[in-house]
Design an enzyme around this catalytic site. Sequence first.
Site, mmCIF file in Angstrom:
data_model
loop_
_atom_site.group_PDB
_atom_site.id
_atom_site.type_symbol
_atom_site.label_atom_id
_atom_site.label_comp_id
_atom_site.label_asym_id
_atom_site.label_seq_id
_atom_site.Cartn_x
_atom_site.Cartn_y
_atom_site.Cartn_z
ATOM 1 N N GLY A 153 10.311 -5.045 -9.966
ATOM 2 C CA GLY A 153 11.139 -4.470 -8.911
ATOM 3 C C GLY A 153 10.878 -5.189 -7.598
ATOM 4 O O GLY A 153 10.477 -6.363 -7.583
ATOM 5 N N ILE A 191 8.551 -4.993 -5.214
ATOM 6 C CA ILE A 191 7.207 -5.506 -4.928
ATOM 7 C C ILE A 191 6.796 -6.554 -5.961
ATOM 8 O O ILE A 191 6.238 -7.604 -5.604
ATOM 9 C CB ILE A 191 6.171 -4.345 -4.851
ATOM 10 C CG1 ILE A 191 6.535 -3.403 -3.686
ATOM 11 C CG2 ILE A 191 4.760 -4.889 -4.679
ATOM 12 C CD1 ILE A 191 5.727 -2.121 -3.630
ATOM 13 N N THR A 247 -1.833 -2.245 -7.871
ATOM 14 C CA THR A 247 -1.534 -1.688 -6.542
ATOM 15 C C THR A 247 -0.433 -0.630 -6.656
ATOM 16 O O THR A 247 0.141 -0.238 -5.640
ATOM 17 C CB THR A 247 -1.043 -2.790 -5.571
ATOM 18 O OG1 THR A 247 0.056 -3.486 -6.183
ATOM 19 C CG2 THR A 247 -2.138 -3.757 -5.199
ATOM 20 N N SER A 248 -0.121 -0.173 -7.899
ATOM 21 C CA SER A 248 1.023 0.751 -8.029
ATOM 22 C C SER A 248 0.556 2.210 -7.945
ATOM 23 O O SER A 248 0.570 2.799 -6.855
ATOM 24 C CB SER A 248 1.802 0.461 -9.311
ATOM 25 O OG SER A 248 1.048 0.773 -10.462
ATOM 26 N N ARG A 249 0.124 2.770 -9.051
ATOM 27 C CA ARG A 249 -0.460 4.114 -9.062
ATOM 28 C C ARG A 249 -1.603 4.100 -10.065
ATOM 29 O O ARG A 249 -1.495 3.507 -11.142
ATOM 30 C CB ARG A 249 0.568 5.170 -9.505
ATOM 31 C CG ARG A 249 1.601 5.528 -8.439
ATOM 32 C CD ARG A 249 0.996 6.356 -7.292
ATOM 33 N NE ARG A 249 1.993 6.747 -6.314
ATOM 34 C CZ ARG A 249 2.350 6.033 -5.247
ATOM 35 N NH1 ARG A 249 1.780 4.862 -5.006
ATOM 36 N NH2 ARG A 249 3.252 6.495 -4.405
ATOM 37 N N GLU A 302 -8.097 10.001 -5.951
ATOM 38 C CA GLU A 302 -8.399 9.312 -4.678
ATOM 39 C C GLU A 302 -8.788 10.334 -3.614
ATOM 40 O O GLU A 302 -8.063 11.319 -3.456
ATOM 41 C CB GLU A 302 -7.156 8.535 -4.213
ATOM 42 C CG GLU A 302 -6.745 7.438 -5.180
ATOM 43 C CD GLU A 302 -5.369 6.848 -4.901
ATOM 44 O OE1 GLU A 302 -4.705 7.275 -3.947
ATOM 45 O OE2 GLU A 302 -4.945 5.967 -5.658
ATOM 46 N N HIS A 334 -6.244 2.725 -1.282
ATOM 47 C CA HIS A 334 -4.793 2.984 -1.258
ATOM 48 C C HIS A 334 -4.197 2.629 0.109
ATOM 49 O O HIS A 334 -3.544 3.451 0.764
ATOM 50 C CB HIS A 334 -4.490 4.455 -1.606
ATOM 51 C CG HIS A 334 -3.092 4.645 -2.126
ATOM 52 N ND1 HIS A 334 -2.741 5.564 -3.059
ATOM 53 C CD2 HIS A 334 -1.935 3.988 -1.812
ATOM 54 C CE1 HIS A 334 -1.442 5.497 -3.311
ATOM 55 N NE2 HIS A 334 -0.927 4.539 -2.553
ATOM 56 N N ALA A 363 -2.669 -0.595 0.546
ATOM 57 C CA ALA A 363 -1.815 -1.783 0.412
ATOM 58 C C ALA A 363 -0.551 -1.673 1.254
ATOM 59 O O ALA A 363 -0.034 -2.664 1.752
ATOM 60 C CB ALA A 363 -1.448 -1.983 -1.063
HETATM 61 P P1 NAD Z 1 10.823 -0.653 -7.602
HETATM 62 O O1 NAD Z 1 11.498 0.606 -8.043
HETATM 63 O O2 NAD Z 1 11.602 -1.628 -6.798
HETATM 64 O O3 NAD Z 1 10.244 -1.434 -8.881
HETATM 65 C C1 NAD Z 1 9.626 -0.809 -9.962
HETATM 66 C C2 NAD Z 1 10.038 -1.567 -11.212
HETATM 67 O O4 NAD Z 1 9.367 -0.998 -12.334
HETATM 68 C C3 NAD Z 1 11.552 -1.470 -11.503
HETATM 69 O O5 NAD Z 1 12.113 -2.759 -11.572
HETATM 70 C C4 NAD Z 1 11.630 -0.729 -12.817
HETATM 71 O O6 NAD Z 1 12.681 -1.224 -13.636
HETATM 72 C C5 NAD Z 1 10.271 -1.026 -13.431
HETATM 73 N N1 NAD Z 1 9.901 -0.025 -14.425
HETATM 74 C C6 NAD Z 1 10.002 1.314 -14.342
HETATM 75 N N2 NAD Z 1 9.572 1.883 -15.478
HETATM 76 C C7 NAD Z 1 9.188 0.876 -16.303
HETATM 77 C C8 NAD Z 1 8.661 0.836 -17.626
HETATM 78 N N3 NAD Z 1 8.456 1.951 -18.318
HETATM 79 N N4 NAD Z 1 8.383 -0.377 -18.141
HETATM 80 C C9 NAD Z 1 8.610 -1.513 -17.457
HETATM 81 N N5 NAD Z 1 9.104 -1.535 -16.197
HETATM 82 C C10 NAD Z 1 9.398 -0.358 -15.631
HETATM 83 O O7 NAD Z 1 9.514 -0.203 -6.832
HETATM 84 P P2 NAD Z 1 8.584 -1.094 -5.889
HETATM 85 O O8 NAD Z 1 9.067 -1.006 -4.486
HETATM 86 O O9 NAD Z 1 8.411 -2.436 -6.495
HETATM 87 O O10 NAD Z 1 7.218 -0.260 -5.967
HETATM 88 C C11 NAD Z 1 6.503 -0.155 -7.183
HETATM 89 C C12 NAD Z 1 5.451 0.920 -7.078
HETATM 90 O O11 NAD Z 1 4.436 0.517 -6.156
HETATM 91 C C13 NAD Z 1 5.940 2.256 -6.477
HETATM 92 O O12 NAD Z 1 6.583 3.067 -7.439
HETATM 93 C C14 NAD Z 1 4.662 2.884 -5.971
HETATM 94 O O13 NAD Z 1 4.103 3.723 -6.948
HETATM 95 C C15 NAD Z 1 3.757 1.683 -5.726
HETATM 96 N N6 NAD Z 1 3.430 1.532 -4.295
HETATM 97 C C16 NAD Z 1 2.127 1.488 -3.938
HETATM 98 C C17 NAD Z 1 1.790 1.347 -2.598
HETATM 99 C C18 NAD Z 1 0.350 1.247 -2.160
HETATM 100 O O14 NAD Z 1 0.075 1.415 -0.962
HETATM 101 N N7 NAD Z 1 -0.576 0.933 -3.045
HETATM 102 C C19 NAD Z 1 2.796 1.297 -1.629
HETATM 103 C C20 NAD Z 1 4.113 1.317 -2.035
HETATM 104 C C21 NAD Z 1 4.436 1.451 -3.379
#
Ligand code: NAD
Length: 329
Positions: free
Chosen positions: A154, A156, A234-236, A265, A285, A287
């Site tokens: 996606g 990020i 860096t996701s969850r 956390e 957390h 990022a």
């Molecule tokens: P986004 O929605 O643009 O991208 C997520 C991608 O994951 C999408 O392309 C989606 O198709 C894919 N996806 C979903 N389910 C899937 C699966 N089962 N298998 C394979 N791919 C799958 O989101 P983003 O802006 O790229 O952000 C991603 C994540 O980063 C957020 O959901 C959030 O949890 C996390 N995040 C963390 C921080 C931090 O401070 N650490 C900050 C912002 C976001």
Amino acid sequence: MFKVVILDAEYPSFELEERVLSEIGARLVFAQIGSEEEIIAATRDADAILVDYGPITRKVISALERCRIISVYAIGVDSIDVEAATEKGIIVTNVPDYCIDEVSDHALLLLLASARKLHTIASRVKNGASTWEFTPVRPIHRLRGRTLGVIGFGSIGRAAAKKAQAFGLRVIAYDEYVAADLFSSAGVRQVPLAELLVSADLISVHVPLTDRTRGMIGEHEFSLMKETVIFVNTSRGRVVDQAALRQVIERRRIGGVGLDVLDTEPPLPDDLEWIQSDLVTATPHIAWYSEEALQDLKRKAALAVADALSDRRPASVVNPAVCNRASEP
Ligand code: NAD
């Protein structure tokens, strides 16, 4: 006068929200609370909720008497029961674009720090190492030509891939939902998850936390990875089975681990031992954070509330069915 409850947010000031929401005559009420009952008591008569962590459960949602919007200070909305909100006709919004640069930078930071063993080499200097040898951190490998596997292509994931390519890394990616041309136009090879796990030298996780992704990287997935892999999340935290991760760290069956997110956390005392391993670089957390991202987040989250309470459709609605239903004759 609208009542807007700001829940659980630990920001130094709320001037931005006050400015945006005073224009629609809203009154802000702040609540820092833990239990479900306390959240219910604080939000029951709210017209809108601005929330950082929550959680906003089905029970909390069913107690809401007149809430029209739950605006989340985040990209991920995993702390909200979106299904329950949708059933009740409450709009849920997120801020999908406030920290794409920051999180992708941070993913690269953790990949580089882990690959170059920054933590170990920098602490040797700080602790006054008597010899400046490279041997204690052998082996470190050249990044150019190695393969980065991006899980979740996606916003990020794509930004991180582009930055990694500048370091000469070849990028492969796994995403179940993204159109094929997005991979090819980015110079990235789309692969199944198993192939990514087997062939990547470095892995960076960027999927949201959903029922499908919870624990998607577990014992089996770690067993497919190279024993030297650099693994960054860096996701969850809950996308990764933390017990399985802990095991590969304790058995030193992994090259390095960079984590901005954890299951719980801040971490439980029990987790500190594996987090303190020389293989792990962990950040709290953070990022998402830069001053610019913070301002953007607060402004957009407040604007979503102002829009919903003024019968305008907010910019980023997570459950569009609610708006579609409202606009039906
Ligand atoms: P986004 O929605 O643009 O991208 C997520 C991608 O994951 C999408 O392309 C989606 O198709 C894919 N996806 C979903 N389910 C899937 C699966 N089962 N298998 C394979 N791919 C799958 O989101 P983003 O802006 O790229 O952000 C991603 C994540 O980063 C957020 O959901 C959030 O949890 C996390 N995040 C963390 C921080 C931090 O401070 N650490 C900050 C912002 C976001």
